[in-house]
Design a protein around this motif. Structure first.
Motif, PDB file in Angstrom:
ATOM      1  N   THR A 391      12.529 -24.156   0.435  1.00  0.00           N
ATOM      2  CA  THR A 391      13.085 -24.158   1.779  1.00  0.00           C
ATOM      3  C   THR A 391      11.916 -23.975   2.742  1.00  0.00           C
ATOM      4  O   THR A 391      10.774 -23.763   2.304  1.00  0.00           O
ATOM      5  CB  THR A 391      14.131 -23.048   1.966  1.00  0.00           C
ATOM      6  OG1 THR A 391      14.794 -23.257   3.228  1.00  0.00           O
ATOM      7  CG2 THR A 391      13.504 -21.658   1.968  1.00  0.00           C
ATOM      8  N   TRP A 392      12.184 -24.100   4.044  1.00  0.00           N
ATOM      9  CA  TRP A 392      11.140 -23.838   5.038  1.00  0.00           C
ATOM     10  C   TRP A 392      11.307 -22.423   5.575  1.00  0.00           C
ATOM     11  O   TRP A 392      12.394 -22.040   6.009  1.00  0.00           O
ATOM     12  CB  TRP A 392      11.215 -24.847   6.186  1.00  0.00           C
ATOM     13  CG  TRP A 392      10.576 -26.147   5.825  1.00  0.00           C
ATOM     14  CD1 TRP A 392      11.186 -27.268   5.366  1.00  0.00           C
ATOM     15  CD2 TRP A 392       9.180 -26.450   5.881  1.00  0.00           C
ATOM     16  NE1 TRP A 392      10.269 -28.254   5.114  1.00  0.00           N
ATOM     17  CE2 TRP A 392       9.025 -27.787   5.433  1.00  0.00           C
ATOM     18  CE3 TRP A 392       8.046 -25.734   6.263  1.00  0.00           C
ATOM     19  CZ2 TRP A 392       7.781 -28.412   5.363  1.00  0.00           C
ATOM     20  CZ3 TRP A 392       6.806 -26.355   6.197  1.00  0.00           C
ATOM     21  CH2 TRP A 392       6.680 -27.678   5.750  1.00  0.00           C
ATOM     22  N   GLN A 393      10.220 -21.649   5.517  1.00  0.00           N
ATOM     23  CA  GLN A 393      10.264 -20.261   5.968  1.00  0.00           C
ATOM     24  C   GLN A 393       8.931 -19.916   6.634  1.00  0.00           C
ATOM     25  O   GLN A 393       7.868 -20.097   6.033  1.00  0.00           O
ATOM     26  CB  GLN A 393      10.512 -19.352   4.764  1.00  0.00           C
ATOM     27  CG  GLN A 393      11.059 -17.988   5.132  1.00  0.00           C
ATOM     28  CD  GLN A 393      11.562 -17.257   3.891  1.00  0.00           C
ATOM     29  OE1 GLN A 393      10.851 -17.158   2.896  1.00  0.00           O
ATOM     30  NE2 GLN A 393      12.773 -16.744   3.945  1.00  0.00           N
ATOM     31  N   TYR A 394       8.998 -19.463   7.869  1.00  0.00           N
ATOM     32  CA  TYR A 394       7.788 -19.095   8.623  1.00  0.00           C
ATOM     33  C   TYR A 394       6.777 -20.240   8.671  1.00  0.00           C
ATOM     34  O   TYR A 394       5.565 -20.045   8.564  1.00  0.00           O
ATOM     35  CB  TYR A 394       7.142 -17.844   8.021  1.00  0.00           C
ATOM     36  CG  TYR A 394       8.081 -16.678   7.888  1.00  0.00           C
ATOM     37  CD1 TYR A 394       8.654 -16.084   9.012  1.00  0.00           C
ATOM     38  CD2 TYR A 394       8.426 -16.181   6.630  1.00  0.00           C
ATOM     39  CE1 TYR A 394       9.542 -15.016   8.892  1.00  0.00           C
ATOM     40  CE2 TYR A 394       9.308 -15.111   6.495  1.00  0.00           C
ATOM     41  CZ  TYR A 394       9.859 -14.546   7.639  1.00  0.00           C
ATOM     42  OH  TYR A 394      10.752 -13.496   7.507  1.00  0.00           O
ATOM     43  N   GLY A 395       7.295 -21.448   8.814  1.00  0.00           N
ATOM     44  CA  GLY A 395       6.430 -22.611   8.944  1.00  0.00           C
ATOM     45  C   GLY A 395       5.795 -23.108   7.663  1.00  0.00           C
ATOM     46  O   GLY A 395       4.934 -23.980   7.706  1.00  0.00           O
ATOM     47  N   GLN A 396       6.235 -22.582   6.524  1.00  0.00           N
ATOM     48  CA  GLN A 396       5.671 -22.984   5.235  1.00  0.00           C
ATOM     49  C   GLN A 396       6.794 -23.298   4.244  1.00  0.00           C
ATOM     50  O   GLN A 396       7.838 -22.639   4.255  1.00  0.00           O
ATOM     51  CB  GLN A 396       4.796 -21.869   4.645  1.00  0.00           C
ATOM     52  CG  GLN A 396       3.574 -21.512   5.456  1.00  0.00           C
ATOM     53  CD  GLN A 396       2.528 -22.614   5.444  1.00  0.00           C
ATOM     54  OE1 GLN A 396       2.520 -23.479   4.576  1.00  0.00           O
ATOM     55  NE2 GLN A 396       1.633 -22.593   6.424  1.00  0.00           N
ATOM     56  N   PRO A 397       6.599 -24.284   3.364  1.00  0.00           N
ATOM     57  CA  PRO A 397       7.580 -24.501   2.302  1.00  0.00           C
ATOM     58  C   PRO A 397       7.518 -23.335   1.315  1.00  0.00           C
ATOM     59  O   PRO A 397       6.441 -22.929   0.886  1.00  0.00           O
ATOM     60  CB  PRO A 397       7.124 -25.817   1.649  1.00  0.00           C
ATOM     61  CG  PRO A 397       5.675 -25.941   1.993  1.00  0.00           C
ATOM     62  CD  PRO A 397       5.485 -25.257   3.306  1.00  0.00           C
ATOM     63  N   THR A 398       8.666 -22.764   0.996  1.00  0.00           N
ATOM     64  CA  THR A 398       8.735 -21.579   0.138  1.00  0.00           C
ATOM     65  C   THR A 398       9.684 -21.849  -1.021  1.00  0.00           C
ATOM     66  O   THR A 398      10.811 -22.295  -0.831  1.00  0.00           O
ATOM     67  CB  THR A 398       9.252 -20.369   0.938  1.00  0.00           C
ATOM     68  OG1 THR A 398       8.391 -20.153   2.060  1.00  0.00           O
ATOM     69  CG2 THR A 398       9.275 -19.115   0.076  1.00  0.00           C
ATOM     70  N   THR A 399       9.220 -21.573  -2.226  1.00  0.00           N
ATOM     71  CA  THR A 399      10.023 -21.838  -3.419  1.00  0.00           C
ATOM     72  C   THR A 399      11.109 -20.787  -3.598  1.00  0.00           C
ATOM     73  O   THR A 399      10.832 -19.582  -3.560  1.00  0.00           O
ATOM     74  CB  THR A 399       9.131 -21.880  -4.672  1.00  0.00           C
ATOM     75  OG1 THR A 399       8.192 -22.945  -4.527  1.00  0.00           O
ATOM     76  CG2 THR A 399       9.948 -22.111  -5.941  1.00  0.00           C
ATOM     77  N   ILE A 400      12.353 -21.253  -3.800  1.00  0.00           N
ATOM     78  CA  ILE A 400      13.475 -20.340  -4.006  1.00  0.00           C
ATOM     79  C   ILE A 400      14.102 -20.504  -5.389  1.00  0.00           C
ATOM     80  O   ILE A 400      14.938 -19.701  -5.793  1.00  0.00           O
ATOM     81  CB  ILE A 400      14.549 -20.526  -2.914  1.00  0.00           C
ATOM     82  CG1 ILE A 400      15.003 -21.981  -2.830  1.00  0.00           C
ATOM     83  CG2 ILE A 400      14.012 -20.052  -1.571  1.00  0.00           C
ATOM     84  CD1 ILE A 400      16.118 -22.239  -1.811  1.00  0.00           C
ATOM     85  N   TYR A 401      13.702 -21.553  -6.112  1.00  0.00           N
ATOM     86  CA  TYR A 401      14.242 -21.763  -7.458  1.00  0.00           C
ATOM     87  C   TYR A 401      13.287 -22.660  -8.242  1.00  0.00           C
ATOM     88  O   TYR A 401      12.751 -23.623  -7.697  1.00  0.00           O
ATOM     89  CB  TYR A 401      15.626 -22.418  -7.381  1.00  0.00           C
ATOM     90  CG  TYR A 401      16.299 -22.641  -8.717  1.00  0.00           C
ATOM     91  CD1 TYR A 401      16.721 -21.568  -9.496  1.00  0.00           C
ATOM     92  CD2 TYR A 401      16.526 -23.932  -9.194  1.00  0.00           C
ATOM     93  CE1 TYR A 401      17.360 -21.779 -10.719  1.00  0.00           C
ATOM     94  CE2 TYR A 401      17.170 -24.150 -10.406  1.00  0.00           C
ATOM     95  CZ  TYR A 401      17.585 -23.068 -11.173  1.00  0.00           C
ATOM     96  OH  TYR A 401      18.206 -23.273 -12.390  1.00  0.00           O
ATOM     97  N   THR A 402      13.061 -22.310  -9.499  1.00  0.00           N
ATOM     98  CA  THR A 402      12.218 -23.117 -10.365  1.00  0.00           C
ATOM     99  C   THR A 402      13.067 -23.731 -11.478  1.00  0.00           C
ATOM    100  O   THR A 402      13.767 -23.013 -12.201  1.00  0.00           O
ATOM    101  CB  THR A 402      11.086 -22.282 -10.999  1.00  0.00           C
ATOM    102  OG1 THR A 402      10.287 -21.732  -9.944  1.00  0.00           O
ATOM    103  CG2 THR A 402      10.199 -23.146 -11.876  1.00  0.00           C
ATOM    104  N   TYR A 403      13.019 -25.046 -11.569  1.00  0.00           N
ATOM    105  CA  TYR A 403      13.766 -25.758 -12.602  1.00  0.00           C
ATOM    106  C   TYR A 403      12.849 -26.035 -13.792  1.00  0.00           C
ATOM    107  O   TYR A 403      11.789 -26.638 -13.641  1.00  0.00           O
ATOM    108  CB  TYR A 403      14.297 -27.085 -12.046  1.00  0.00           C
ATOM    109  CG  TYR A 403      14.818 -28.047 -13.099  1.00  0.00           C
ATOM    110  CD1 TYR A 403      16.112 -27.915 -13.585  1.00  0.00           C
ATOM    111  CD2 TYR A 403      14.006 -29.050 -13.617  1.00  0.00           C
ATOM    112  CE1 TYR A 403      16.591 -28.790 -14.560  1.00  0.00           C
ATOM    113  CE2 TYR A 403      14.464 -29.915 -14.584  1.00  0.00           C
ATOM    114  CZ  TYR A 403      15.761 -29.780 -15.057  1.00  0.00           C
ATOM    115  OH  TYR A 403      16.232 -30.633 -16.028  1.00  0.00           O
TER     116      TYR A 403
END
Length: 407
Positions: A391-403
């Motif tokens: 997702t986008w968080q604080y202007g950076q792509p941030t991983t929320i789930y690893t497949y």
């Protein structure tokens, strides 16, 4: 006098070759025989087939950057230096055919590229005839590898991205229903949505698990009607497999309506230009999208796929482009495509037998842990590999789930 006779003999040979084949150009002949390295045994060539100029050159630069970065970290294989050999397809289908033929004459061990599936498809018949393995980097069109035994890829096709997003909905969000909003008459969008829906229906055993299924015409400006139907369905997640511009409009309009829906998308959402186009009302929890390279964070650190190669990649990228620079998916995939190529060359112990190198990659036992995670290949050359949901968080792509695929 002796030199003149030798040059004359070479020219006669060139003319003879061109008259016999009817297709080889003098430039091809010159590259193969006159400009040929004197000590070819001391090097291994990797071909780079990319749009270096033309309309697609800006996007292709990320793939090339990843390849060059990998070459700086791993400049040798099997005791020999690796030489990158470039062929510019000029963002043009006709030029692509000429470029790949010129590249094949130089006899690279493996060919990497091209950005844009259409150029890879134009090159595929020549690559097949030459029996030189090729690895596409960001091509998501299934036809690139289908019926092309020597073409592989290191990114997932559109349809499988739908399966990954369904896995996220089921196993991370623990939801048993979802919605779909897609452009009509868009085959790629339909394929992605179909895999998403099928996975949810099959896993839940509920044929009615898709609570909202709405279509729109590509380029639509007002999505009020579709969003009202989705809101009434009370669905919590909706896949948007359409073009980026349409997805941005949908997400922004949903935020204006105050909808608490998470929209799901593909790797294109990982680009900074996507985040900049969202309005201030869009929250990070409203977005989740497939990424082929996870950002730093607890989810990635706990993944099975964190490898020594990832650390090498991040350090090399930081050293070359600055501590604050963030590598894109395409850079990481370009890096891994190069590593897979030299790994297969090393395991085959040959740079001249393309069939032996391809056999290594096709082997069910083949596996590799690269910068973007674990990877091996299906029988048709498509990857079975790690993927991430960002997702986008604080202007950076941030991983929320690893497949993680089943190994």
């Amino acid at each position: 006098m002796k030199k003149i006779k030798i040059l004359a003999a070479v020219m006669v040979l060139a003319v003879t070759a061109m008259s016999l084949t009817g297709c080889i150009t003098f430039d091809n002949f010159k590259a193969a025989f006159i400009d040929k390295p004197q000590d070819k045994q001391a090097i291994i060539q990797i071909g780079i087939f990319e749009p270096i100029t033309g309309a697609d050159s800006v996007e292709a630069e990320a793939e090339i950057r990843g390849i060059q970065l990998a070459n700086s970290v791993h400049p040798n294989v099997d005791g020999k230096a690796i030489q990158l050999v470039f062929a510019d397809n000029k963002s043009d289908i006709d030029a692509a055919e000429t470029a790949v033929q010129t590249l094949i004459v130089k006899q690279p061990a493996v060919i990497l590229g091209s950005y844009q599936s259409v150029y890879s498809l134009a090159a595929a018949p020549y690559i097949e005839d030459a029996k030189i393995p090729a690895i596409a980097i960001t091509n998501s069109n299934p036809l690139v590898t289908k019926n092309h035994d020597f073409y592989f890829r290191v990114c997932y096709v559109d349809s499988y991205q739908g399966d990954i997003l369904a896995d996220y909905v089921l196993n991370q969000r623990h939801e048993k229903t979802a919605g779909v909003l897609l452009p009509s008459r868009d085959e790629a969008a339909q394929a992605m949505a179909s895999e998403f829906m099928n996975r949810i229906k099959e896993t839940t055993g509920n044929e009615d698990a898709i609570l909202a299924y709405e279509e729109y015409k590509a380029g639509t400006k007002d999505f009020s009607e579709q969003l009202d139907i989705i809101k009434a369905s009370r669905v919590k997640t909706v896949i948007l497999p359409g073009e980026v511009k349409d997805s941005i409009n949908i997400i922004n309009q949903a935020a204006e309506k105050g909808m608490s829906v998470q929209f799901l998308g593909g790797p294109e959402w990982n680009e900074a230009s996507f985040a900049k186009a969202l309005n201030d009302k869009v929250k990070s929890e409203s977005l989740a999208f497939v990424s082929f390279f996870g950002s730093e964070g607890k989810v990635v650190e706990q993944s099975e796929s964190v490898s020594e190669e990832r650390e090498k990649f991040l350090k090399a990228y930081s050293d070359m482009y600055g501590e604050d620079s963030v590598p894109s998916d395409a850079v990481a995939l370009g890096y891994d495509a190069y590593l897979v190529a030299i790994d297969a060359i090393g395991k085959a112990h040959t740079a001249t037998d393309g069939e032996a190198i391809a056999d290594i990659l096709r082997s069910p036992k083949y596996s590799f842990d690269g910068a973007s995670g674990y990877i091996n290949f299906s029988s048709i050359g498509d990857p079975i590999k790690t993927a991430y949901i960002n997702t986008w968080q604080y202007g950076q792509p941030t991983t929320i789930y690893t497949y993680e695929p089943v190994r």
